[in-house]
Enzyme design. Sequence first.
Site, PDB file in Angstrom:
ATOM      1  N   LYS A  30       0.841  -1.200   0.000  1.00  0.00           N
ATOM      2  CA  LYS A  30       0.000   0.000   0.000  1.00  0.00           C
ATOM      3  C   LYS A  30       0.878   1.253   0.000  1.00  0.00           C
ATOM      4  O   LYS A  30       0.621   2.209  -0.740  1.00  0.00           O
ATOM      5  CB  LYS A  30      -0.957  -0.014   1.212  1.00  0.00           C
ATOM      6  CG  LYS A  30      -2.064  -1.047   1.061  1.00  0.00           C
ATOM      7  CD  LYS A  30      -2.896  -1.252   2.321  1.00  0.00           C
ATOM      8  CE  LYS A  30      -3.839  -2.450   2.098  1.00  0.00           C
ATOM      9  NZ  LYS A  30      -4.700  -2.763   3.243  1.00  0.00           N
ATOM     10  N   GLN A  44      -4.810  -1.344   9.392  1.00  0.00           N
ATOM     11  CA  GLN A  44      -4.697  -2.683   8.819  1.00  0.00           C
ATOM     12  C   GLN A  44      -5.305  -3.720   9.776  1.00  0.00           C
ATOM     13  O   GLN A  44      -5.020  -3.710  10.978  1.00  0.00           O
ATOM     14  CB  GLN A  44      -3.216  -2.994   8.523  1.00  0.00           C
ATOM     15  CG  GLN A  44      -2.982  -4.299   7.799  1.00  0.00           C
ATOM     16  CD  GLN A  44      -3.548  -4.325   6.371  1.00  0.00           C
ATOM     17  OE1 GLN A  44      -3.724  -3.282   5.742  1.00  0.00           O
ATOM     18  NE2 GLN A  44      -3.852  -5.502   5.866  1.00  0.00           N
ATOM     19  N   ASP A  57     -11.116   2.753   3.436  1.00  0.00           N
ATOM     20  CA  ASP A  57     -11.402   1.322   3.300  1.00  0.00           C
ATOM     21  C   ASP A  57     -12.894   1.087   3.042  1.00  0.00           C
ATOM     22  O   ASP A  57     -13.279  -0.011   2.629  1.00  0.00           O
ATOM     23  CB  ASP A  57     -11.030   0.591   4.601  1.00  0.00           C
ATOM     24  CG  ASP A  57      -9.683  -0.108   4.542  1.00  0.00           C
ATOM     25  OD1 ASP A  57      -9.320  -0.592   3.461  1.00  0.00           O
ATOM     26  OD2 ASP A  57      -9.016  -0.168   5.590  1.00  0.00           O
TER      27      ASP A  57
HETATM   28  N1  GUN Z   1      -6.805  -6.738   6.020  1.00  0.00           N
HETATM   29  C1  GUN Z   1      -7.044  -7.527   4.939  1.00  0.00           C
HETATM   30  N2  GUN Z   1      -7.604  -6.803   3.953  1.00  0.00           N
HETATM   31  C2  GUN Z   1      -7.711  -5.534   4.401  1.00  0.00           C
HETATM   32  C3  GUN Z   1      -8.201  -4.316   3.835  1.00  0.00           C
HETATM   33  O1  GUN Z   1      -8.673  -4.252   2.692  1.00  0.00           O
HETATM   34  N3  GUN Z   1      -8.129  -3.227   4.634  1.00  0.00           N
HETATM   35  C4  GUN Z   1      -7.639  -3.274   5.892  1.00  0.00           C
HETATM   36  N4  GUN Z   1      -7.627  -2.147   6.593  1.00  0.00           N
HETATM   37  N5  GUN Z   1      -7.174  -4.380   6.450  1.00  0.00           N
HETATM   38  C5  GUN Z   1      -7.226  -5.492   5.707  1.00  0.00           C
END
Ligand code: GUN
Length: 282
Positions: free
Chosen positions: A52, A96, A119
Amino acid sequence: MAFLIDGKKISAEIKEEVKEAVAKLAAEGKKVSLAVIQVGNDPASSVYVGNKKKACEYVGIQSLSYELPEETTEAELLKLVEELNNRADVNGILVQLPLPKQISEDKVIQAISPDKDVDGFHVQNVGRLSVGADGFVSCTPAGIIELLKRSDVEIAGKECVVIGRSNIVGKPMAALLIRENGTVTVCHSKTKDLKEVTKRADILVAAIGKPKFITAEYVKDGAVVIDVGIHRNADNKLCGDVDFDSVEPKASAITPVPGGVGPMTIAMLMVNCLKSAEMTGK
Ligand code: GUN
């Protein structure tokens, strides 16, 4: 032979579009920034977070990195989220998941300002999606809609079957397909005679979490098959929820694993960060 829906290529196109738009904002003196919070050091999370941040750097979005220890308390994390909510120079906040067990994921997600919830997990954004209003949409299902649109797959009037009802993928996927005028069925672990339902699908989205679960007998001739799964098999090769070799000859179009849905999630996160910055001050 099915048409291969190329998520790598489409996600690269989207990132180029975001990069251009971010540069335009920069020329007007506006910066785009994303705060990325990781608690603990789960290896899979570290890989996702790293990817990311790399994508942010590529498109010109500033990423602020918060790496907190495993024993961080819920109160400490909520305090950081509140600080970031109040910072005018932060457009997006990403915590996350999963979080360590002493922290309620729901409490933390709901503490993020809905205007910075890139998100798309906050109830306000989920609610906006369900009533067809504008808001942030969960990145993986939003990416699947982009894959379909940019591959000229018509959704309106089609039988769409989603396997999986998670808050991150299955439910928002169903809402998005409804918004695109698909006829939508959601299946899950309690569905009776899954095959009978999936065989009706013109568009089949598999988000089951079981490697190679969907074989040819689950699929109608000419269906478009979208594979959300990502697993590593015994010889360390990546595979999805769909048994690609079995399904591909029957499908009209299919996403590979890797290189299908996977790269779209981060591309759509970049889109959401840009959208957040564009909304600021409006
Ligand atoms: N953990 C696994 N996929 C995601 C996601 O798309 N966003 C976040 N914040 N955590 C995750």
